[in-house]
Write a protein that holds these residues in place. Structure first.
Motif, PDB file in Angstrom:
ATOM      1  N   SER A  45       0.954  -1.071  -0.076  1.00  0.00           N
ATOM      2  CA  SER A  45      -0.330  -0.031  -0.105  1.00  0.00           C
ATOM      3  C   SER A  45       1.215   1.021   0.266  1.00  0.00           C
ATOM      4  O   SER A  45       0.132   2.217  -0.936  1.00  0.00           O
ATOM      5  CB  SER A  45      -1.198   0.520   1.439  1.00  0.00           C
ATOM      6  N   LEU A  88      -6.854  -0.058  -1.013  1.00  0.00           N
ATOM      7  CA  LEU A  88      -6.217   0.653  -2.024  1.00  0.00           C
ATOM      8  C   LEU A  88      -6.976   0.404  -3.365  1.00  0.00           C
ATOM      9  O   LEU A  88      -6.930   1.286  -4.498  1.00  0.00           O
ATOM     10  CB  LEU A  88      -4.835   0.871  -2.008  1.00  0.00           C
ATOM     11  N   THR A 128      -4.090  -3.556   1.379  1.00  0.00           N
ATOM     12  CA  THR A 128      -3.232  -3.075  -0.438  1.00  0.00           C
ATOM     13  C   THR A 128      -4.876  -3.543  -0.677  1.00  0.00           C
ATOM     14  O   THR A 128      -4.715  -2.339  -1.578  1.00  0.00           O
ATOM     15  CB  THR A 128      -2.907  -4.003  -0.384  1.00  0.00           C
TER      16      THR A 128
END
Length: 317
Positions: free
Chosen positions: A17, A53, A50
């Motif tokens: 991320s 995002l 992650t």
């Protein structure tokens, strides 16, 4: 070839991320429009950061979650899912320049060959995305302005030590002919793939345009990492030595080049296997390789420790 092929940009990511947005944004910023972007989440363990995002990009990308299996398994999943005629791999912590894909497709159009790999140049950025000077060893130069036939390309690959995967544009047929990335390897899965594609007689064309920024961050390879690399390269040798011996010529003695490269890196087992093959008929050739092996085992590690202690203020094991 199709003059306007669909290009699949595959971004494998694990706990990424911190840099993933830069990678995705650089893919979305390509001036070549016929692309798809696949983000393969390799079982990230970061409390969903992650995934959150990636999902924030909506339908501008294809998001593919999977269980953790390593970068090779993530790449392989992307290859299985891709719809494009060509693969462009982008590491989640690297970036593309806007013209990366356009410049590579332009070369495909110029040379009009189906079994063609396009290689571009790269620069380096640091953890804060600032440009840094590449102070690594000088790479073997790649000829420009012509198609490099597979045998010359293979010799260049061996002498360079590898080619950075994110600089390549690969026909999907590479994976249909050579198979997918070897998921048992940790450090050399890409090197093995590039060896196999040239042994399967794919040619190369080189673009000096800088298409990729490689992010340099984190520590140097640990001793455990070097041990795993040596295990990997032995597997690579087992898979390619027979073909290198069979396809080699007076112009390109792949076996000799492979022995030299492994001698410099101290890979004694592989060197001895190469030396026992019929192509090493010259005692002088064998002696030169053994001298390089002595350098790789005894001199190079010492020089490396001195370099990092003096110039990098870093201790290495």
């Amino acid at each position: 070839m199709n003059n306007n092929p669909l290009i699949s940009i595959v971004i494998p990511v694990y706990n990424g991320s911190n840099y993933l947005a830069e990678a995705i944004d650089s893919a979305l910023s390509q001036t070549y429009e016929n692309i798809e972007i696949l983000v393969v989440n390799d079982g990230s363990r970061d409390d969903g950061a992650t995934e959150k995002l990636a999902l924030s990009y909506g339908d501008r990308i294809r998001y593919i979650p999977k269980e953790n299996g390593g970068v090779s398994s993530a790449l392989n999943r992307g290859i299985r899912e891709m719809k494009g005629e060509y693969l462009s791999w982008l590491s989640h912590d690297d970036r593309y320049y806007p013209n990366k894909i356009a410049d590579q497709v332009a070369l495909l159009r110029e040379y009009k060959e189906g079994n063609l790999i396009v290689f571009t140049e790269s620069d380096q950025i640091d953890a804060n995305s600032c440009p840094i000077k590449n102070v690594g060893r000088k790479k073997v130069e790649i000829p420009m302005g012509r198609v490099i036939k597979w045998d010359e390309a293979l010799s260049l690959l061996i002498r360079r030590g590898s080619m950075y995967g994110c600089n390549l544009l690969l026909p999907k047929s590479v994976f249909e002919r050579c198979g997918l990335f070897d998921e048992t390897l940790r450090y050399s899965q890409d090197y093995l793939m590039w060896m196999k594609m040239f042994l399967n007689q794919y040619d190369l064309v080189y673009s000096p345009t800088v298409g990729t920024s490689i992010r340099i961050h984190g520590g140097q390879l640990t001793q455990r990492g070097r041990d795993i690399y040596r295990q990997d390269i032995r597997v690579v040798g087992d898979k390619v030595i027979t073909d290198m011996e069979r396809l080699g010529s007076k112009t390109f003695n792949f076996l000799h080049l492979f022995a030299v490269d492994n001698a410099v890196h101290g890979n004694a087992e592989l060197v001895k296997i190469c030396l026992n093959k019929d192509r090493f008929s010259s005692s002088l050739e064998k002696m030169k390789v053994m001298l390089m092996l002595y350098y790789g085992i005894n001199v190079r590690p010492f020089a490396r420790r001195v370099y990092y202690r003096v110039f990098k203020n870093t201790k290495t094991k």
